[in-house]
Design a protein around this motif. Structure first.
Motif, PDB file in Angstrom:
ATOM      1  N   LYS A 207      10.556   8.412  26.795  1.00 14.91           N
ATOM      2  CA  LYS A 207      11.157   7.365  27.605  1.00 14.91           C
ATOM      3  C   LYS A 207      11.143   7.785  29.067  1.00 14.91           C
ATOM      4  O   LYS A 207      11.635   8.846  29.420  1.00 14.91           O
ATOM      5  CB  LYS A 207      12.592   7.116  27.129  1.00 14.91           C
ATOM      6  CG  LYS A 207      13.260   5.934  27.812  1.00 14.91           C
ATOM      7  CD  LYS A 207      14.619   5.692  27.232  1.00 14.91           C
ATOM      8  CE  LYS A 207      15.290   4.506  27.891  1.00 14.91           C
ATOM      9  NZ  LYS A 207      16.641   4.265  27.349  1.00 14.91           N
ATOM     10  N   ASN A 211      14.156   3.890  33.304  1.00 18.24           N
ATOM     11  CA  ASN A 211      13.582   2.711  32.657  1.00 18.24           C
ATOM     12  C   ASN A 211      14.541   1.530  32.754  1.00 18.24           C
ATOM     13  O   ASN A 211      15.726   1.664  32.468  1.00 18.24           O
ATOM     14  CB  ASN A 211      13.300   3.031  31.188  1.00 18.24           C
ATOM     15  CG  ASN A 211      12.557   1.902  30.506  1.00 18.24           C
ATOM     16  OD1 ASN A 211      12.026   1.014  31.174  1.00 18.24           O
ATOM     17  ND2 ASN A 211      12.507   1.946  29.197  1.00 18.24           N
ATOM     18  N   ARG A 212      14.045   0.354  33.163  1.00 17.92           N
ATOM     19  CA  ARG A 212      14.896  -0.826  33.389  1.00 17.92           C
ATOM     20  C   ARG A 212      14.320  -2.047  32.674  1.00 17.92           C
ATOM     21  O   ARG A 212      14.246  -3.134  33.227  1.00 17.92           O
ATOM     22  CB  ARG A 212      15.024  -1.095  34.889  1.00 17.92           C
ATOM     23  CG  ARG A 212      15.788  -0.018  35.631  1.00 17.92           C
ATOM     24  CD  ARG A 212      15.688  -0.187  37.143  1.00 17.92           C
ATOM     25  NE  ARG A 212      16.184  -1.477  37.568  1.00 17.92           N
ATOM     26  CZ  ARG A 212      17.476  -1.771  37.771  1.00 17.92           C
ATOM     27  NH1 ARG A 212      18.388  -0.838  37.548  1.00 17.92           N
ATOM     28  NH2 ARG A 212      17.850  -2.962  38.171  1.00 17.92           N
ATOM     29  N   ASN A 213      13.879  -1.857  31.443  1.00 16.53           N
ATOM     30  CA  ASN A 213      13.336  -2.975  30.674  1.00 16.53           C
ATOM     31  C   ASN A 213      14.438  -3.944  30.270  1.00 16.53           C
ATOM     32  O   ASN A 213      15.600  -3.561  30.111  1.00 16.53           O
ATOM     33  CB  ASN A 213      12.618  -2.473  29.417  1.00 16.53           C
ATOM     34  CG  ASN A 213      11.330  -1.757  29.763  1.00 16.53           C
ATOM     35  OD1 ASN A 213      10.754  -1.983  30.823  1.00 16.53           O
ATOM     36  ND2 ASN A 213      10.881  -0.892  28.867  1.00 16.53           N
ATOM     37  N   GLU A 214      14.071  -5.195  30.058  1.00 21.35           N
ATOM     38  CA  GLU A 214      14.975  -6.230  29.581  1.00 21.35           C
ATOM     39  C   GLU A 214      14.375  -6.910  28.367  1.00 21.35           C
ATOM     40  O   GLU A 214      13.156  -7.034  28.260  1.00 21.35           O
ATOM     41  CB  GLU A 214      15.242  -7.284  30.664  1.00 21.35           C
ATOM     42  CG  GLU A 214      16.006  -6.768  31.862  1.00 21.35           C
ATOM     43  CD  GLU A 214      16.258  -7.863  32.877  1.00 21.35           C
ATOM     44  OE1 GLU A 214      15.628  -8.934  32.751  1.00 21.35           O
ATOM     45  OE2 GLU A 214      17.066  -7.651  33.798  1.00 21.35           O
ATOM     46  N   THR A 215      15.240  -7.327  27.435  1.00 22.12           N
ATOM     47  CA  THR A 215      14.807  -8.046  26.242  1.00 22.12           C
ATOM     48  C   THR A 215      15.534  -9.364  26.183  1.00 22.12           C
ATOM     49  O   THR A 215      16.762  -9.416  26.290  1.00 22.12           O
ATOM     50  CB  THR A 215      15.104  -7.231  24.966  1.00 22.12           C
ATOM     51  OG1 THR A 215      14.458  -5.959  25.063  1.00 22.12           O
ATOM     52  CG2 THR A 215      14.587  -7.981  23.736  1.00 22.12           C
ATOM     53  N   ARG A 216      14.795 -10.446  26.026  1.00 21.31           N
ATOM     54  CA  ARG A 216      15.379 -11.779  25.934  1.00 21.31           C
ATOM     55  C   ARG A 216      15.233 -12.305  24.511  1.00 21.31           C
ATOM     56  O   ARG A 216      14.121 -12.307  23.967  1.00 21.31           O
ATOM     57  CB  ARG A 216      14.708 -12.739  26.925  1.00 21.31           C
ATOM     58  CG  ARG A 216      14.976 -12.388  28.386  1.00 21.31           C
ATOM     59  CD  ARG A 216      14.256 -13.334  29.328  1.00 21.31           C
ATOM     60  NE  ARG A 216      14.520 -12.990  30.715  1.00 21.31           N
ATOM     61  CZ  ARG A 216      15.498 -13.510  31.436  1.00 21.31           C
ATOM     62  NH1 ARG A 216      16.299 -14.423  30.896  1.00 21.31           N
ATOM     63  NH2 ARG A 216      15.670 -13.142  32.699  1.00 21.31           N
TER      64      ARG A 216
END
Length: 444
Positions: A207, A211-216
């Motif tokens: 990782k 890390n600044r991922n988003e999940t919708r």
């Protein structure tokens, strides 16, 4: 007068023409027969196939989301076996096979919106047949030779005597024992397998820092409905919450003394919810305004108690109803709550299980909640919130003692209930729980 030669030519031409016409006619009949056979086969298959439609779910529900297919095309099913699940804003509806047969076509995809009466899938009648696994076919001799460890030209006749094998160790040449080549070959194979396995196993991706991922994720129909109802309650009711403390010592002693006997004789776990349900039922009959509701410009009073019990499920909070709780005892209430809780977790609640409640009990204590203000389940007038039990120092008869204390909260609609009625109700519940014997002396 025609000559003999001309007559012979004419006859020959007529004969050929006749043969050609018979051949063409025969071909036509063959083609027609094939088409007829195919048409009859296709027609019979269509007659056997049955189209299953989206079932009627409830009077107020006309559409839903196709959540999942339990079966796929080609699968065999028994009559009444689950094929698909449709999610609505209130309940999950299962679509079952009307007959035994094979699924030959699905007419909607997962996550599609489907309406009542829409074609969903086609099933061909027939007994469900068990699947048989095919046995592997034997390879031809050439394939067996190719799979051999040694090349063909190195294979020797097994009937011939084996060549002499060297024994011992060649001291001058630094040789190896006679079984050395076999062991070396085995080690090489194991090393090759280990290296191949390492190459096949991908390394876990590390990782990246920061890390600044988003999940919708799309909200489910049930979650959307819950949000709508809670906001409606917040906007419509004049909500007010009152709190109190309950000493759980007497009820915990009662449960500890009889829980094993109850489990053995009645196959149900004796919990705190049944005691609170019984205490609330008695208090509601003494204070009917807490069991009432507002409809337009009228107040509806009831002489029965339908308790809504809040149950947490993976899809959200649902409130199945224990009907006519005023006529049920501890164990009957406990069995009803256990059965409704299981149905809720399995997603098997019907619309009838969730409608018509007159008062709600919510137990956030099972998750460790210490305080909370529950939201009214409209059109009801009040909701009781239970919380976790903590040992606290309290004063009893002038002495400081340690007692198990639960904080309870009653949120009520101030349009219908005055503070006096709400506080009196909560005090009565406290008295019943702190001395359960009083429930046996209640006039109701």
């Amino acid at each position: 007068m025609l000559s003999k030669r001309a007559i012979a030519i004419a006859r020959s031409r007529a004969f050929c023409a006749s043969n050609r016409s018979q051949t063409s006619l025969s071909k036509l009949w063959n083609v027609a027969g094939t088409q007829l056979t195919r048409t009859q086969f296709h027609t019979s298959r269509l007659l056997q196939a049955e189209t299953v439609k989206v079932p009627q779910m409830a009077e107020s529900i006309s559409e839903g989301t196709l959540r999942s297919w339990s079966k796929k095309v080609g699968d065999t099913v028994e009559a009444d076996e689950e094929v698909a699940t449709i999610e609505t804003d209130k309940i999950d509806v299962t679509v079952n096979a009307p007959i035994s047969g094979t699924i030959i076509e699905t007419l909607a995809n997962e996550e599609d919106t489907v309406v009542v009466g829409q074609d969903l899938f086609k099933i061909e009648a027939g007994a469900a047949s068990s699947k048989t696994s095919e046995s592997p076919k034997e390879l031809p001799p050439s394939s067996k030779q190719e799979d051999s460890e040694e090349p063909v030209d190195q294979q020797v006749d097994k009937s011939a005597p084996p060549p002499p094998q060297p024994s011992g160790v060649d001291k001058q040449g630094g040789g190896i024992p006679s079984d050395g080549p076999k062991e070396a070959k085995k080690e090489l194979k194991e090393d090759a397998k280990a290296s191949a396995k390492k190459e096949e196993t991908p390394a876990a991706p590390s990782k990246a820092p920061g890390n600044r991922n988003e999940t919708r994720v799309k909200m489910s129909r049930m979650r959307l409905r819950i949000a709508e109802r809670l906001k409606e309650s917040q906007n419509a009711a004049a909500s007010l919450t009152t709190f109190n403390e309950i000493d759980m010592s007497a009820l915990m002693d009662l449960r500890k003394k009889y829980k094993d006997e109850v489990l053995k004789e009645h196959d149900v776990k004796l919990g705190f919810m049944s005691a609170f349900a019984r205490a609330c039922t008695l208090a509601l009959q003494e204070l009917p305004a807490v069991n009432a509701s507002i409809e337009g410009d009228e107040i509806v009073y009831r002489d029965f108690v339908d308790l809504s019990v809040a149950v947490a499920t993976p899809k959200g909070l649902v409130t199945p109803v224990v009907r006519n709780a005023e006529s049920l005892g501890f164990l009957q209430i406990e069995k009803e709550i256990a059965a409704l809780g299981k149905k809720a977790r399995d997603g098997k609640l019907s619309l009838e299980d969730m409608t018509g409640g007159t008062f709600t009990i919510s137990n956030g204590g099972v998750f460790g909640s210490l305080f909370g203000t529950p939201i009214i389940n409209l059109p009801q007038a009040a909701v009781l919130g239970m919380h976790t039990i903590k040992e606290r120092p309290v004063v009893v008869n002038g002495q400081i003692v340690i007692r198990p204390i639960m904080i309870v909260a009653l949120t009520y609609d101030h349009r219908l209930l005055d503070g006096r009625d709400a506080v009196t109700f909560l005090v009565k519940v406290k008295e019943y729980i702190e001395d359960p014997r009083k429930m046996l002396l209640a006039p109701f």
